[in-house]
Design a protein around this motif. Structure first.
Motif, short mmCIF file in Angstrom:
data_model
loop_
_atom_site.label_atom_id
_atom_site.label_comp_id
_atom_site.label_asym_id
_atom_site.label_seq_id
_atom_site.Cartn_x
_atom_site.Cartn_y
_atom_site.Cartn_z
N LYS A 70 -6.07 9.50 -9.96
CA LYS A 70 -6.71 8.58 -9.02
C LYS A 70 -6.52 7.11 -9.43
O LYS A 70 -6.46 6.23 -8.57
N ALA A 71 -6.42 6.87 -10.72
CA ALA A 71 -6.17 5.50 -11.17
C ALA A 71 -4.81 5.01 -10.68
O ALA A 71 -4.66 3.83 -10.30
N HIS A 72 -3.82 5.90 -10.67
CA HIS A 72 -2.50 5.52 -10.12
C HIS A 72 -2.62 5.22 -8.61
O HIS A 72 -2.01 4.27 -8.12
N LEU A 73 -3.42 6.01 -7.91
CA LEU A 73 -3.60 5.76 -6.48
C LEU A 73 -4.29 4.43 -6.23
O LEU A 73 -3.96 3.72 -5.27
N THR A 74 -5.24 4.09 -7.09
CA THR A 74 -5.91 2.78 -6.97
C THR A 74 -4.91 1.65 -7.13
O THR A 74 -4.95 0.64 -6.40
N GLN A 75 -3.99 1.81 -8.08
CA GLN A 75 -2.97 0.79 -8.29
C GLN A 75 -2.03 0.69 -7.09
O GLN A 75 -1.66 -0.41 -6.66
N LEU A 76 -1.64 1.84 -6.53
CA LEU A 76 -0.77 1.81 -5.35
C LEU A 76 -1.48 1.18 -4.15
O LEU A 76 -0.86 0.46 -3.35
N GLN A 77 -2.78 1.43 -4.03
CA GLN A 77 -3.56 0.79 -2.96
C GLN A 77 -3.59 -0.73 -3.16
O GLN A 77 -3.41 -1.50 -2.20
N SER A 78 -3.81 -1.17 -4.39
CA SER A 78 -3.84 -2.61 -4.68
C SER A 78 -2.50 -3.25 -4.37
O SER A 78 -2.44 -4.38 -3.84
N ILE A 79 -1.42 -2.55 -4.69
CA ILE A 79 -0.08 -3.07 -4.40
C ILE A 79 0.10 -3.22 -2.88
O ILE A 79 0.59 -4.26 -2.40
N ALA A 80 -0.31 -2.23 -2.12
CA ALA A 80 -0.19 -2.30 -0.66
C ALA A 80 -1.03 -3.43 -0.09
O ALA A 80 -0.57 -4.21 0.77
N THR A 81 -2.26 -3.53 -0.57
CA THR A 81 -3.17 -4.57 -0.07
C THR A 81 -2.60 -5.96 -0.30
O THR A 81 -2.75 -6.86 0.55
N ALA A 82 -1.92 -6.14 -1.42
CA ALA A 82 -1.35 -7.45 -1.76
C ALA A 82 -0.02 -7.70 -1.04
O ALA A 82 0.53 -8.81 -1.14
N ASN A 83 0.49 -6.69 -0.33
CA ASN A 83 1.81 -6.82 0.29
C ASN A 83 1.79 -6.31 1.74
O ASN A 83 2.45 -5.34 2.09
N SER A 84 1.01 -6.99 2.56
CA SER A 84 0.94 -6.73 4.01
C SER A 84 0.45 -5.34 4.35
O SER A 84 0.72 -4.82 5.43
N GLY A 85 -0.25 -4.69 3.41
CA GLY A 85 -0.91 -3.43 3.71
C GLY A 85 -0.04 -2.19 3.65
O GLY A 85 -0.49 -1.11 4.03
N ASN A 86 1.19 -2.32 3.13
CA ASN A 86 2.05 -1.12 3.06
C ASN A 86 2.97 -1.17 1.85
O ASN A 86 3.06 -2.19 1.15
N ARG A 87 3.65 -0.05 1.64
CA ARG A 87 4.62 0.07 0.54
C ARG A 87 5.93 0.66 1.11
O ARG A 87 6.53 1.53 0.52
N ALA A 88 6.33 0.17 2.25
CA ALA A 88 7.45 0.74 2.99
C ALA A 88 8.80 0.26 2.44
O ALA A 88 8.90 -0.78 1.77
N HIS A 89 9.84 1.04 2.75
CA HIS A 89 11.20 0.70 2.37
C HIS A 89 11.55 -0.72 2.82
O HIS A 89 11.25 -1.13 3.95
N GLY A 90 12.18 -1.46 1.92
CA GLY A 90 12.63 -2.81 2.23
C GLY A 90 11.54 -3.85 2.14
O GLY A 90 11.81 -5.05 2.33
N ARG A 91 10.31 -3.45 1.85
CA ARG A 91 9.18 -4.38 1.75
C ARG A 91 8.82 -4.60 0.28
O ARG A 91 9.11 -3.77 -0.59
#
Length: 458
Positions: A70-91
């Protein structure tokens, strides 16, 4: 009718074939072993050990801490939040996600490789992590896609699988695991655009390297909020491995059908790599029967936030995430260090067996051990029979229960030498363990030969 009368006059005469060992005996009811000194008569055909001998012990997998996943998921959520809300290809969010996972693996002692590709005019990356050691000719590979859709953070799809695979890899490091097989982990880009990253990896992997992968295990959406417990049914051994794991915990499973062919196992499967994996459900609706055995809410999707902005850290079922992460580790430890031969293991007999001219059928045995469940639906039977007129020969594979699978019929027009071929047999109704036999009969006069070698690849 004799085939002799229909053959072309003046065909190739009999020839004397070289032998790797002395002429094989075919004494009924007795098998004579070679003397310790190596002298004396050659033995009757005996099964050889598997080409990749299994290790002597099985190491139990450690519990994968849910808090770490879950700590990894928290980090991935923080990354998305800081980058327009997603972690999509090319972003930027995807590149930051790859950097996060790579940094964890580098610190844990893995050898990491970033593989760059281009899709839809944007740069993407796959991340490959190899754990030092293990037999490089027998690779156990676990992977997941790391990208999200543009609509959301993709925490269940597929932060969950990515985090479970990552924490299992880190557990390998913490435990100082010394596997007998080589362990490899992968995080794929642009899966949401059509499996782009995994296809790129497989298509650029030489066939000799593909052949070294004993199993590819895929984990896509393993923490769905209204979860099911679905197991891929592609390889019987891997399927049984996961089913048995959940059965021991009192958790019933079903065969995965919703995402079949829609995730990153497909490119591996399409080139013949044995695959397996786990899935907890996407936008299909949970039935009343499924809710009764798994809990949750019937009439609702397994993941109501599938491909939506609400796929955040609040969109995770902890129990499913915990169980599936532990199952990943169980598979890696079992296939990487256990006594069960992995998918792709070959069993071979290289002893010569004479095939008499117009004589009784002869058989060459292979003892298959250490398998679980039934043989695969695409059992590979490699045959090397030296003979001066292959049209004389009828060749069968005989299962341990006596069921015969015809590999080759005789034919008066098939005048070539030798039978050197690999046949595919649907043997899924047969138990894998036991003595399999290659049965060969010469049904017409004038030509001779012998079984040189044959093998089964599971």
């Amino acid at each position: 009718m004799s085939y002799v009368s229909s053959r072309t006059v003046g065909r190739t005469p009999r020839r004397s074939w070289p032998r790797k060992v002395a002429t094989a005996t075919a004494a009924a009811g007795a098998i004579v072993g070679l003397l310790v000194s190596g002298s004396g008569p050659a033995s009757a055909a005996q099964p050889h050990a598997p080409s990749a001998a299994p290790p002597a012990t099985t190491l139990a997998a450690p519990d994968i801490p849910l808090a770490n996943v879950k700590a990894h998921l928290t980090q991935l959520q923080s990354i998305a939040t800081a980058n327009s809300g997603n972690r999509a290809h090319g972003r930027a969010g995807y590149k930051a996600s790859i950097d996060y996972v790579k940094a964890k693996l580098d610190a844990a002692g893995f050898t990491t490789t970033l593989q760059q590709f281009t899709s839809s005019g944007a740069t993407g990356w796959n991340l490959i992590a190899d754990w030092p050691g293990g037999d490089p000719n027998h690779v156990v590979f676990a992977g997941s896609h790391l990208d999200s859709v543009t609509a959301g953070a993709g925490i269940n799809d597929n932060g969950s699988g990515s985090a479970g695979v990552l924490e299992t890899a880190l557990a390998v490091s913490r435990e100082g695991l010394q596997p007998t097989k080589h362990l490899r982990f992968g995080w794929w880009g642009a899966e949401e655009l059509g499996l782009v990253g995994s296809k790129y990896y497989v298509n650029n992997l030489p066939s000799t390297e593909r052949a070294k992968i004993d199993a590819y295990l895929n984990f896509d959406m393993i923490g769905s909020p209204n979860p099911g417990y679905f197991v891929y049914d592609d390889d019987p051994q891997v399927e049984t491995l996961f089913k048995d794991f959940f059965a021991a915990k009192g958790v019933p499973t079903e065969i995965e059908t919703e995402g079949d062919g829609r995730s990153d196992h497909a490119p591996f499967k399409n080139v013949g790599v044995p695959v397996g994996g786990l899935f907890s459900g996407a936008d299909y609706t949970k039935t009343a029967a499924q809710a009764q055995k798994w809990g949750g809410t019937s009439g609702q999707p397994f993941d109501r936030c599938y491909h939506s902005s609400c796929d955040t850290t609040a969109n995770i079922n902890d129990t499913a995430l915990d169980r599936n992460s532990d199952a990943i580790a169980h598979a890696i430890w079992t296939l990487g260090t256990g006594t069960t031969p992995p998918p792709g293991t070959s069993f071979e007999n290289t002893d010569n067996v004479n095939v008499p001219d117009v004589g009784a059928a002869v058989e060459s045995p292979i003892a298959v051990t250490g398998r679980t469940g039934n043989a695969p639906s695409a059992l590979k039977v490699g045959v090397d029979i030296k003979h001066t007129y292959r049209g004389d020969l009828v060749v069968d594979l005989v299962a341990p229960d006596g069921t015969a699978f015809r590999l080759k019929n005789s034919s008066s027009s098939d005048s070539a030498d030798n039978v050197i071929a690999t046949y595919t047999v649907n043997a899924s109704a047969e138990v894998a363990n036991g003595t399999w036999k290659l049965r060969v009969r010469d049904v017409a006069a004038q030509d001779i030969g012998f079984i040189d070698s044959w093998k089964l690849t599971f």
